[in-house]
Design a protein around this motif. Structure first.
Motif, mmCIF file in Angstrom:
data_model
loop_
_atom_site.group_PDB
_atom_site.id
_atom_site.type_symbol
_atom_site.label_atom_id
_atom_site.label_comp_id
_atom_site.label_asym_id
_atom_site.label_seq_id
_atom_site.Cartn_x
_atom_site.Cartn_y
_atom_site.Cartn_z
ATOM 1 N N UNK A 91 0.832 -1.211 0.000
ATOM 2 C CA UNK A 91 0.000 0.000 0.000
ATOM 3 C C UNK A 91 0.864 1.258 0.000
ATOM 4 N N UNK A 92 1.985 1.245 0.734
ATOM 5 C CA UNK A 92 2.870 2.411 0.774
ATOM 6 C C UNK A 92 3.527 2.623 -0.582
ATOM 7 N N UNK A 93 3.996 1.544 -1.190
ATOM 8 C CA UNK A 93 4.642 1.676 -2.502
ATOM 9 C C UNK A 93 3.650 2.177 -3.542
ATOM 10 N N UNK A 94 2.431 1.657 -3.520
ATOM 11 C CA UNK A 94 1.411 2.122 -4.460
ATOM 12 C C UNK A 94 1.103 3.596 -4.230
ATOM 13 N N UNK A 95 1.040 4.010 -2.975
ATOM 14 C CA UNK A 95 0.763 5.408 -2.663
ATOM 15 C C UNK A 95 1.881 6.318 -3.156
ATOM 16 N N UNK A 96 3.134 5.893 -2.958
ATOM 17 C CA UNK A 96 4.271 6.692 -3.410
ATOM 18 C C UNK A 96 4.305 6.784 -4.935
ATOM 19 N N UNK A 97 3.965 5.689 -5.596
ATOM 20 C CA UNK A 97 3.917 5.709 -7.066
ATOM 21 C C UNK A 97 2.833 6.670 -7.536
ATOM 22 N N UNK A 98 1.668 6.594 -6.911
ATOM 23 C CA UNK A 98 0.576 7.510 -7.274
ATOM 24 C C UNK A 98 0.976 8.971 -7.048
ATOM 25 N N UNK A 99 1.635 9.235 -5.917
ATOM 26 C CA UNK A 99 2.073 10.602 -5.629
ATOM 27 C C UNK A 99 3.067 11.089 -6.674
ATOM 28 N N UNK A 100 3.986 10.224 -7.079
ATOM 29 C CA UNK A 100 4.972 10.616 -8.075
ATOM 30 C C UNK A 100 4.321 10.849 -9.432
ATOM 31 N N UNK A 101 3.355 10.016 -9.791
ATOM 32 C CA UNK A 101 2.628 10.224 -11.042
ATOM 33 C C UNK A 101 1.909 11.575 -11.035
ATOM 34 N N UNK A 102 1.271 11.889 -9.922
ATOM 35 C CA UNK A 102 0.562 13.167 -9.817
ATOM 36 C C UNK A 102 1.536 14.334 -9.776
ATOM 37 N N UNK A 103 2.687 14.154 -9.115
ATOM 38 C CA UNK A 103 3.696 15.215 -9.080
ATOM 39 C C UNK A 103 4.192 15.531 -10.486
#
Length: 619
Positions: A91-103
């Protein structure tokens, strides 16, 4: 012979040249491998941009700690389970990936946040407000508690505010039509007046016959349903702080002595500081102070902590624990009016000044000291109790009685249970592992004290153990026969109920079968979600006339009913309720849009997971 030829050849000039080339190639390839091999420090890469292992581990540790604080002692029940650990990492890795995509998407849209916006966000944040005004001491305490520098927090805030701009844009792009929302509300809160006539199954079930072939066929087709899990019966001792605390007393003399010995803990200082990014800059400012220049003026000019700097470096009154340890240690060495040499704290240098100081009186802190002493003495008492119980459990492994007597607690015993229905008192990951995955499983011995929380341990023993298996046909026979009879009876009674419903739709005055009658009228609302199976049938019924309509159905409690639908009334919301419902719909739509955006970004993104790093984390 061959070796002699090789030896002779090695002395020739040609061989020496060849040998030299081979050696050089090996050396160069080794050097190249060393020079060009780069350690992968990423947890994942998104379109070539690295999500560092450090960031992943920081977030993992923060989430792990948050779960620990929220769940308390219950956290131990899941903390060691592979399902929890792997789920948390994922869940943390998916969240970080999503944040980076949005960034990256925000950068593509050229969204940005200015330094003044960040400063404004800090000083207006409710978490840093005291008496309606920004409190720099609260701000510094938050940084200290989270191990953050002001620059690091500003970086996080910049990213958060940028993503907030993106989210606001998504929110503005979402729209709903008022008339459509009203219709959805009418349906969602629709009321239906119904009566239910229940058709009993008991007598019909008793009349059904099931032969051996049917039972055997069902058993062979559904063997997995008759799996019997591993079972244990357990005795245990519950060693808690509360048990130990019963013998603890704290006197006024002990409280007074503690106050005198630890008076520095109850000193409160009015502090100011000048924060500089490098030692060279800090020494330059320190030299200016030595020349007699104003501390407040220098703080306003040079402090990289812009919040306190604007107030001459003022941090207000500070008590122990509010600031980093190095900061507080330096401040305690100073008297009122003195300032320190540059002190390195985290990644910055601080010149600290004590504006004033005072001690809290004993009467004001007496209860706190008593609680602290009671906690310390209880801890000592607990560990002594745990040690004595441990020794007795080891000396007499065939029983827990001696250990229980030493600890002053009673032996408790469970019934049989499996991994899937652990009693609450034993529901901790390390305890479950000891009961099912160690030598304790076979019984005959006591465990050591197993820590399951702060000053909370269990000593367990398996009294009886039953291995997992599958029920035999003979063991499952009665259960299968009853199930098949129930199925046959439901089919028969449902057919009867359908005939009654059809007759009632043709003539609502038709008499019901003997012993069957409609119950009291009840109002069903779709939003209430009671008995979903029956609710779905009720709200699927069409009512086009003023007459009641009827249908037969299985209820969620394995019964058969005939439903009478007498009245349908659309939901009615007042203006305030409709406004709240509209907001909920809009929020749901925004979530859908965000998910759709992330799916689109993921579809065209190149996402590389560092599987080697993740595998190392699982070890």
């Amino acid at each position: 012979m061959l070796m002699e030829k090789l030896s002779d050849a090695s002395n020739s000039i040609l061989w020496k040249i060849i040998f030299a080339l081979i050696v050089v190639s090996f050396v160069l390839s080794g050097v190249a491998g060393y020079m060009f091999t780069r350690v992968d420090t990423s947890a994942a890469k998104v379109n070539g941009e690295e999500i560092s292992q450090q960031i992943f581990l920081e977030q993992y540790n923060q989430e792990y700690q948050r779960f620990s604080e929220q769940l308390g002692a219950q956290f131990t029940a899941v903390a060691d389970s592979p399902e929890f650990i792997n789920g948390l990492r994922s869940s943390i890795l998916e969240r970080l990936i999503n944040q980076e995509l949005l960034r990256q998407y925000a950068a593509e849209l050229k969204l940005d946040v200015s330094d003044s916006q960040i400063q404004q966000a800090i000083v207006t944040s409710p978490i840093f407000q005291k008496d309606g005004k920004f409190d720099n001491a609260l701000y510094q305490q938050m940084l200290s508690n989270n191990g953050l520098s002001g620059e690091r927090y500003a970086q996080y805030l910049r990213q958060g505010l940028t993503l907030q701009q993106l989210n606001d844009g998504i929110a503005r792009s979402a729209f709903t039509v008022s008339s459509q929302n009203e219709r959805v509300a009418q349906l969602f809160f629709q009321q239906r007046d119904v009566r239910l006539a229940e058709f009993p199954l008991v007598s019909t079930v008793a009349q059904q016959l099931v032969n051996e072939e049917e039972i055997s066929a069902y058993y062979n087709a559904n063997k997995a349903a008759f799996a019997v899990p591993e079972l244990v019966k357990v005795q245990y001792l519950d060693l808690t702080q509360q048990s130990a605390e019963k013998n603890v007393k704290v006197t006024d003399v002990e409280i007074a002595q503690y106050y005198q010995d630890n008076k520095v803990q109850y000193m409160t200082q009015h502090l100011a500081h000048i924060q500089l990014p490098t030692e060279q800059e800090a020494q330059a400012v320190y030299a200016d102070l030595q020349k007699g220049e104003s501390f407040a003026a220098l703080a306003k000019l040079y402090s990289s902590d812009k919040i306190s700097g604007a107030n001459g470096g003022d941090l207000d009154w500070v008590v122990a624990g509010m600031m980093p340890p190095q900061f507080e240690a330096a401040a305690r060495e100073l008297k009122a009016g003195e300032y320190s040499q540059p002190v390195k704290v985290d990644n910055a240098y601080h010149i600290i000044k004590v504006e004033d100081e005072k001690f809290l009186p004993l009467e004001q802190v007496k209860n706190d000291i008593a609680a602290k002493l009671r906690s310390e003495l209880s801890a000592k008492e607990f560990y002594a109790m745990e040690k004595q119980a441990n020794e007795k459990a080891f000396e007499q492994p065939d029983s827990l009685q001696a250990a229980a007597q030493a600890a002053g607690v009673s032996v408790q015993e469970t019934g049989y249970f499996s991994r899937n229905d652990i009693p609450a008192a034993l529901n901790y990951g390390n305890v479950v592992s000891a009961l099912f995955d160690s030598e304790l499983t076979q019984g005959g011995t006591n465990s050591e004290a197993i820590n399951v929380g702060d000053q909370h341990s269990l000593i367990v023993r398996v009294v009886e153990h039953k291995p997992e298996g599958v029920k035999t046909l003979d063991e499952a026979k009665d259960e299968i026969a009853q199930y098949l009879k129930q199925q046959k009876a439901e089919k028969i009674v449902l057919a009867q109920a359908e005939k009654v419903a059809q007759a009632l739709n043709e003539n609502s005055n038709v008499a019901l079968p003997n012993g069957i009658k409609f119950g009291e009228k009840a109002q069903w609302v779709y939003a209430e979600n009671k008995n979903p199976q029956l609710r779905d049938v009720i709200f699927a019924m069409k009512k086009d006339t003023d007459k009641p309509v009827y249908t037969a159905a299985k209820s969620g409690d394995n019964s058969i009913v005939v439903i009478e639908l007498a009245n349908v009334k659309d939901g009615e919301l007042n203006a305030e309720q409709l406004k709240q419902f509209d907001a909920q719909l809009k929020q749901a739509q925004q979530v859908e849009l965000q998910q759709a955006l992330l799916q689109a970004l993921r579809a065209k993104a190149k996402i590389e997971i560092n599987q080697e790093f993740l595998a190392q984390q699982e070890q």
